[in-house]
Structures are given as C-alpha cells and as structure tokens.
Design a protein around this motif. Structure first.
Motif, PDB file in Angstrom:
ATOM      1  N   UNK A 349       0.654  -1.281   0.124  1.00 30.00           N
ATOM      2  CA  UNK A 349       0.017  -0.032  -0.026  1.00 30.00           C
ATOM      3  C   UNK A 349       0.855   1.355   0.194  1.00 30.00           C
ATOM      4  N   UNK A 351       1.262   3.892   2.545  1.00 29.68           N
ATOM      5  CA  UNK A 351       0.686   4.066   4.054  1.00 29.68           C
ATOM      6  C   UNK A 351       0.865   5.492   4.527  1.00 29.68           C
ATOM      7  N   UNK A 353       0.604   8.075   7.535  1.00 27.23           N
ATOM      8  CA  UNK A 353       0.437   8.137   8.853  1.00 27.23           C
ATOM      9  C   UNK A 353      -0.062   9.298   9.596  1.00 27.23           C
ATOM     10  N   UNK A 365      -0.010  -4.406  17.163  1.00 26.20           N
ATOM     11  CA  UNK A 365       1.245  -4.930  17.946  1.00 26.20           C
ATOM     12  C   UNK A 365       0.800  -5.329  19.268  1.00 26.20           C
TER      13      UNK A 365
ATOM     14  N   UNK B  36       5.967 -10.983  14.071  1.00 19.50           N
ATOM     15  CA  UNK B  36       4.834 -10.007  13.428  1.00 19.50           C
ATOM     16  C   UNK B  36       5.337  -8.502  13.658  1.00 19.50           C
ATOM     17  N   UNK B  37       6.076  -8.155  14.638  1.00 18.91           N
ATOM     18  CA  UNK B  37       6.600  -6.940  14.740  1.00 18.91           C
ATOM     19  C   UNK B  37       7.640  -6.512  13.768  1.00 18.91           C
ATOM     20  N   UNK B  39       7.789  -8.089  10.496  1.00 22.04           N
ATOM     21  CA  UNK B  39       7.100  -7.941   9.601  1.00 22.04           C
ATOM     22  C   UNK B  39       6.254  -6.342   9.371  1.00 22.04           C
ATOM     23  N   UNK B  40       5.799  -6.109  10.538  1.00 22.74           N
ATOM     24  CA  UNK B  40       4.983  -4.627  10.438  1.00 22.74           C
ATOM     25  C   UNK B  40       5.685  -3.652  10.263  1.00 22.74           C
ATOM     26  N   UNK B  42       8.638  -3.328   8.744  1.00 21.87           N
ATOM     27  CA  UNK B  42       9.226  -3.475   7.355  1.00 21.87           C
ATOM     28  C   UNK B  42       8.216  -2.951   6.579  1.00 21.87           C
ATOM     29  N   UNK B  43       6.851  -3.315   6.548  1.00 21.97           N
ATOM     30  CA  UNK B  43       6.072  -2.816   5.906  1.00 21.97           C
ATOM     31  C   UNK B  43       5.590  -1.334   5.909  1.00 21.97           C
ATOM     32  N   UNK B  44       5.816  -1.068   7.345  1.00 22.15           N
ATOM     33  CA  UNK B  44       5.533   0.448   7.444  1.00 22.15           C
ATOM     34  C   UNK B  44       6.614   1.333   6.894  1.00 22.15           C
ATOM     35  N   UNK B  47       6.427   0.659   2.860  1.00 27.82           N
ATOM     36  CA  UNK B  47       5.277   1.188   2.102  1.00 27.82           C
ATOM     37  C   UNK B  47       4.854   2.441   2.515  1.00 27.82           C
ATOM     38  N   UNK B  48       5.669   3.265   3.332  1.00 25.77           N
ATOM     39  CA  UNK B  48       4.886   4.610   3.501  1.00 25.77           C
ATOM     40  C   UNK B  48       4.845   5.246   2.484  1.00 25.77           C
TER      41      UNK B  48
END
Lengths: 549, 305
Positions: A349, A351, A353, A365, B36-37, B39-40, B42-44, B47-48
């Motif tokens: 996407x 994103x 913020x 989280x 999960x942390x 992965x999130x 990395x995505x943030x 894909x910002x």
C-alpha cells in the motif's frame, strides 16, 4: 374549475423538537447521530472518572506498605474502575459509535427503532447514575470487585448497600444493551440501501452485527444472575449461599457465561474500526474480506463456549479444564487470521501516518501481545500460576487498553471530521499518541513480570520483596504519563471543535457511504445515496475505469 | 542480586513441570510477536507514502491459498500447545484416589486454619512440610472463597465454601516459601498471607512432636497473670473455638496476623494495643487492654512453646 383544497395550506411550520436549540434538542432527540454523540460524551465523562480511580490505585501502590488510602477505599476503587471501564466506557462507546455510524454506513435515514435507541441510551445513563450514587451512601461504593463473586457479595459478608446499587445499575444498562442489540440487528438486516448486500457490508457493520447477536444471547444470562443475587440480598433467598443450600460456583458459571463473550463484545467493534481505518490509510481494500468477516462469526460462536477458563483454579477437574482450554486456544486461530489480514492489507500500500493510522498500527502489535499472553493462560497449568495475579492485569489491559481503547482512539480521530465537520489537530494527535504508547507500555509491561514473580491482584498493599517496589514505581510513573495523555486528548477535542480546519465531506478520501454525505450529516443523512455496486461505493464513483469486482 | 520469586524459583517437581510448559509457550509466543513486529515495521517503512506520490497503489483483494496457509499454521501451533498442556496437567494434578489427606487447610476471613489429621496437630498461617514428599492437601472454606497459592511450589487452588478441593503439595529443597490468598476475599485480602516452611524429615518430625504436646500453663510471674487474662478477657471466645487462629504454639511462628507483622514480642505488644493500625477492619478487636495487661498476655503467649 376551481380546486378546493381539502387541507388548508400550512403557513407556519409545525412545532418540532429538531428546531429547538440548546439542551432540549439533545435530551429529547431520537436522531441516531445526536444519540451517538451523547453516548460518546457520556463515555468520555466516565472514562475520566474511571481513569482517576486507576491513578489513585497506582499512587497507593507506588511503594511497599504505602498508606495513601485505606483498604476499604482501595477495594471500592478497583471495583468501580473495572465496572466503569467495562460497562460505562468501552461498551457504550462502541455501541454509541455504532449507533452513529451504522445507519450512515448502510445508507439509511436512522435506526430501525429510533425511540428504542433513545431508551437504550437513557437506560445506560440511568445505570451509571445508580452505580455512582452508591458513593453517597453511608458505606460508600461497592467493594466486591467488578465480578462480585458470591458469597462475598452476599449480605452476610457485605452489608454495604454498594453491591445492591451495583446490581441495579448494571441491570438498567444491561436492558439498554439488549435493546441496542435488537435495534442494530433489525437495522442492519432491513434498512440497507439497494445494492448493499450482506457480502458488501462494511466490515465495521459486520462486527456490530455479530456483537449485537452476542449482546442478545449473553446479557440475559447476567441479568438473571443479577436478579438472583438481588433476591438473595434483599429478600433472603439463597441461590448463591452455600451455608443454606445455594451454590457459590453457580454464580461464577453465570457470570463468566456472560463475562467471556462480553470481552468479545468489547473487542469485535474495535476490530471493525481497525478494518475500516487500515485500508483507507493504506489506500488498499481490506485483504481477505470474507475471511475477516467469517472469522468474526467464528469468534462470536467460540466465545460462547470458553467461559470456564476463568475458573481453572476453582477445582473442577482435569477433563473439564481440558475442554475449556482447547476451546479457548481455538479462538487464537480466527484472531490470528484477522491480524494477518490487516498486516497484508498494508503490504504493497501507500501508508499515510495520520493519527488514526498510528493508533491502528500500534493496536496491531499491542493486541498481539495481549492475544499471545491470552493463549498462554488458556493453558491451565500456566493459569494456575498466572490467574489472580498482575500477569492477568497486564494481559487484559493489553487487549482492552492496547486493543479496544487504541482502536477507539483511532476511530475517534478517523470519524471526528464526519461528526463535527472539523479536522482534529494532527500535532496534538501525535502528542496524544506518543504519550499514550509510552505511558501504556510503561504501566503494563512490567506487570507481566510482577505477576510471574508472585504479586496477587486486588491487594492494597504489599511487602518489600525483591524488585516489587521498583516495578510498581515504573508502573505508577507510566500511569501518570497516561493521565497526561488523556489531558492532551481532551484538549485536542475541545480545541479542534472550536477552531479545527473545516473537513469537507471526505477528508481521508475514504470509500464507505458515510463519507458521501456532508460533515456533519444533515438530519436525514443523505440527499441522495450513491449507487452501490461493490464494497467501496465511493471508490467506484471516483474510479469508474476500474471499479471493484 | 536478590533472588526473584514466583516462576523464577521453581522449588517442587509440580512447579518445575509448570515452568517448563510456561517457558515453552512464552518462547513460542515471543517468537511469533517478534516475527509480526518485524513484518509490520518492515511494511511501514517500505510502503510508507512518499509525499509527491498521489497515485493509488495496486488494489489487491486477497488470496484463498494464503488464507488457508495462515489458518493451518496457527492451528498446528495450537495443537502442540494443547498436547503439552494436557501432559503437564496430568503430571501436576494426578488423581488422588481414596487417599486420606495429609493436611487440611480451611480458609477464614483473613487467616488460614491448618490441621494435620494424621498427627492431630492444629496451627495457623504457617504450613510445615517435610521435603521430598508429596502431601495431599484438602481445602475448604468456612465463609467466602479464598485461594491457596504458594507460587514457588505449584498451582493455586480455590477454597470454596460447600465444595471440597484437593491439591498436591511438595518442596524439593528446604526453605521458607511465601504465599498469599489469591482470590479477593474482602477488606483484608492483602493481609491474608501464608508461608510454607519446608524442612528435612527429622526437623519436620521434631516440629510435629512439639506441636502435638499442649504446653503447660505458666503458674508464676507475669505469664501466669497473662494466662488468667487470656481466659477473662474473652480471648478464648475466638481463639479456642476456631473463629480466630489457634495460638497454642504462637511463639514458634514467624509472623502475626497472617503475615501482617513479623512475630516479635514488641510487635505482639503493638498488635494487641491497636490491631486496627496493622490490619484495618480485621475481626481482631481492640480489647482496650492496659499496658500491664498487654505485657502479661504477651509474656503468656511467648511462654507457649
């Protein structure tokens, strides 16, 4: 030929409550938007009260053997804090924001039963007043915990009037909640705009629908238990008095038979908020819509059969405990599916913020932390250590605060422009966000360790055992930062209501129907509901070249 | 460095099994959280939104194959968790058949009544056990629900009025293990502490032998006056009837008032003068004793060994 009108022309408008200004227009309103906003204002009030109760407890626990408040007052505080936050903050907030949004999201004029809607709201207010009136009785507020286990809450052990007010207050709000549940179900099933099939329903509305079914299934359980407790306390019945033939454990089955589905009532609408916010701020549709909706139904059904994991230490036997252990662990599967789908929605996407997204991402989280500690304590041998300790306090604050409340903040910032017509301040929003994240984690992360080191819950004092004082100090400092964050939040709301930038219809460039009307919406919601051919009607309007399937 | 309690100091086979399971599940949970942390995060970052970029990204609606994969993986993990849970449950809590209990614990607001049926010893708030033996404990309550919990020795279990529970209790090394009531039981829930004193078989036998005997009533001095006052001032109304804790061997105990105070003669004096200060709203009344009376009663109680 002249026409003779059968009814004379109206020269003056009929008197209408909607035209009256000021307080009466709100108090007498049956408009779902006004009622929704009144829910939010009342829950903000109770949130501040419940928060102050929590801070007083944290100050008492800041060091070993502290004598800031007496044990009686401490016990009243944790009883009122739990009851307030669950029944008068998170639950009515989610019902309230549902009441505001559901008709808008499905393209309806109002709820199916507007008067019933108002009744639900005023019953909730009445319940809160009854509960808090107990502070003015001679013996003060209830002091038997938000669970009010029998026989402690029975008259021979608690002569105070507190628990009686507690029961009456919760009975009133409970009846209101059942009415809201019914109202939502009928509204969602019958008032959807043409084209908005169940498979195109916004996920927030799906979650409200499942929550509403849970409400009408489980509220009657606790209502009957409360009626029995009231009979015991006032008329000398003995339903839950072992000394005269009743059963103490029966009450726990009733309480948790309601109480565990209740935690899903507190989290499913929050999931709904997250399922709206993450796609919009990632500029992508939700990943796996059917699976997010379907897993909600699965959670709703499973939640009805897991209550006795609150009772692993009651001594009901290995076979009994094993059943409730596996049922509880199974809930991790549909919940995990959701978390992964939200994560996948952000993948690829763009994103943005903004404050709602910051809260939504952090929700992910923190909710995973609470979810994983939840799987751990679904295992009876771990629960035999953890239950009734600070580990549990940490666990459910990660789901209820890190989860529900973070989602609530995301929702408030996301829909604030729609409700008020003005944008919330991003600068104050970011201050609020960072103070909340830091304060929350400082307060509750160490409580996991405290619990594992043997600190029980609901104690007004503790001995100076190794590291207990230090960790409680950290926790108290965190709670004070949380207190500060709430001040920033309230300030942001007030300042933005006064002088926020005008929002326009669709400031976030979102896709669901509530963004198709003005901000704030007119009394009748829509002049014209846009045609619905998919899950994202406003996307289809904006991108006629590539509409959703 | 001070020693951490609770799960960090497992001191019985039962607790060791529970800690093994706890560690296993917590390690897996922390690993999942880590993945999960990461992965999130990395995505943030990856894909910002870049400020100049206003075009919409590719619209992706999901994939059934991916959904099946991430349904099956958690299901397998849950399966493993459940299997190890069952194994540990039966190891910690095996059936006790028709064995008679070695120890009976009865919960009171806010103290613990203890009774060893095999030797007839009756005491309160401090459990003595021999090391290396599995004792079967029977638990009950006379008023509200309490919960027996000594973190380092294993599971907690409720004391429920009208419902009898059993639990296995053992300790693998000598020591004093602190515990507390873990179910909210009213005003003084916080000061309903218990401790288990695990000792060698010889020491335990010696303790039991001493406690089986009723110490002689002092006949001389301050202690004799104390003995008389103990009868006259209505102390016996509670302390000999099971309403309050049995005081027969009080001076051999480590604490007073279920762990509210350390058991020293001076603390006993303070306690008798003003129980409200140290355990507010407990059922121990302030008997308005004079200094002479307090000292006499303390001398009497200290003489009871």
């Amino acid at each position: 030929m002249s026409r003779i009108p059968l009814v004379p022309e109206i020269t003056e408008p009929l008197p209408s409550i909607r035209e009256s200004e000021g307080l009466l227009a709100w108090v007498a309103s049956i408009d779902h938007k006004q009622i929704g906003i009144m829910y939010l204002i009342a829950t903000l009030f109770f949130f501040l009260v419940g928060g102050i109760e929590a801070l007083l407890m944290r100050i008492q626990l800041v060091r070993p053997e502290n004598d800031f408040i007496s044990p009686e007052v401490f016990n009243q505080l944790f009883t009122m804090h739990g009851t307030t936050m669950i029944f008068f903050v998170v639950m009515p907030f989610l019902i309230g924001i549902g009441v505001y949004l559901v008709p808008l999201m499905i393209g309806a004029r109002d709820m199916a039963f507007p008067r019933l809607n108002a009744l639900s709201y005023w019953l909730f207010v009445l319940g809160g007043l009854l509960l808090y009136f107990s502070f003015f009785t001679q013996s003060g507020a209830p002091d038997v915990g938000w669970f009010a286990y029998t026989p402690l809450s029975e008259k021979p052990f608690t002569l105070n009037k507190g628990p009686t007010y507690w029961v009456l207050g919760l009975l009133a709000t409970g009846i209101g909640s059942v009415a809201s549940g019914l109202n939502n179900i009928v509204t969602i099933i019958t008032l959807r705009t043409p084209g908005l099939t169940m498979r195109r329903l916004p996920l927030f509305v799906w979650m409200i629908l499942v929550t509403s079914f849970l409400l009408i299934f489980v509220m009657p359980i606790i209502t009957s238990a409360f009626a029995m407790l009231l009979l015991d306390r006032l008329l000398g019945a003995t339903f839950f008095m072992p000394a005269t033939g009743g059963s103490a454990i029966l009450y726990q089955h009733f309480f948790w038979g309601f109480g565990h589905p209740e935690v899903y009532i507190l989290i499913l609408p929050a999931f709904g908020i997250i399922s709206e916010v993450i796609p919009v701020f990632s500029r992508k549709p939700i990943y796996g819509y059917e699976f997010v909706a379907g897993s909600t139904v699965a959670i709703g059904l499973l939640s009805l059969g897991v209550w006795a994991h609150h009772m692993f230490a009651v001594g009901l036997g290995n076979v009994f405990n094993a059943f409730f252990a596996i049922a509880s662990m199974l809930i991790a599967i549909p919940t995990g599916i959701k978390v992964l789908n939200w994560t996948a929605t952000m993948w690829g996407g763009k994103i943005h913020f903004a404050t709602p997204m910051l809260f939504a991402v952090t929700f992910l989280i923190e909710f995973v932390v609470g979810g994983l500690s939840g799987v751990a304590i679904a295992s009876p041998p771990i629960d035999w250590q953890a239950t009734d300790t600070y580990f549990i306090v940490a666990h459910f604050h990660y789901t209820l605060f890190g989860g529900s409340l973070f989602a609530i903040f995301a929702g408030v910032y996301y829909w604030f422009p729609k409700m008020s017509g003005r944008m919330p301040s991003e600068r104050l929003g970011k201050w609020h966000f960072w103070l909340t994240v830091i304060g929350f984690n400082l307060t509750f992360l160490v409580q996991h360790l405290l619990g594992l080191m043997g600190m029980p819950r609901r104690v007004y004092t503790y001995h100076d055992l190794p590291y207990w004082g230090d960790m409680n100090l950290i926790s108290t400092v965190g709670s004070l930062i949380l207190g500060l964050s709430v001040i920033v939040f309230v300030w942001n709301i007030i300042a933005s209501l006064r002088s926020g930038i005008p929002a326009g219809n669709n400031p976030w460039n979102a896709w669901t129907l509530e963004w198709a009307t003005t901000s704030p919406p007119p009394v009748h919601n829509f002049d014209l509901v846009p045609p619905v051919h998919g899950r994202r009607p406003l996307w289809d309007l904006a991108h006629p070249d590539m509409p959703d399937k | 460095m001070d020693k951490l309690g609770g799960v960090f100091n497992a001191s019985s086979p039962e607790m060791e099994a529970m800690v093994d399971l706890t560690l296993f599940i917590i390690i897996v949970a922390v690993a999942i959280l880590g993945i999960i942390t990461i992965a999130i995060t990395y995505i943030l970052i990856r894909y910002r939104r870049r400020s100049a970029d206003t075009a919409e990204p590719r619209q992706d609606f999901g994939s059934t194959k991916v959904e099946i994969v991430w349904t099956v993986i958690p299901a397998l993990i849950v399966g493993v968790f459940f299997f190890s849970t069952i194994k540990t449950m039966y190891a910690v809590n095996p059936p006790f058949g028709d064995r008679e209990p070695d120890l009976v614990i009865i919960g009171h607001q806010w103290w613990w009544e203890l009774f060893y049926p095999k030797s007839g010893v009756r005491t309160a708030n401090e459990v003595h056990i021999p090391i290396g033996k599995k004792l079967l404990v029977r638990l009950n309550s006379v008023d509200v629900i309490h919960d027996f919990w000594v973190p380092e020795l294993g599971p907690k279990i409720d004391l429920v009025p009208g419902h009898t529970n059993h639990i296995w209790l053992s300790a693998s090394k000598p020591g004093v293990y602190l515990g507390a009531c873990a179910e909210f039981c009213g005003v003084q829930h916080a000061n309903m502490r218990i401790r288990v004193i695990a000792e060698t078989q010889e020491d335990f036998d010696k303790w039991q032998e001493e406690h089986r005997k009723i110490p002689p009533t002092p006949t001389t001095g301050e202690a004799a006056l104390g003995a008389k006052l103990f009868q006259e001032k209505a102390c016996t109304n509670c302390h000999l009837t099971g309403v309050g804790p049995d005081l027969t061997h009080l001076s051999s105990r480590q604490t007073l008032a279920a762990g509210a105070l350390e058991n020293t003669p001076s603390n006993l004096v303070k306690w008798l003068k003003n129980p409200e200060k140290y355990k507010p709203s407990s059922y121990m009344p302030n008997m308005k004793l004079t200094d002479v009376e307090v000292n006499a009663i303390v001398a009497y109680l200290e003489a009871l060994k």
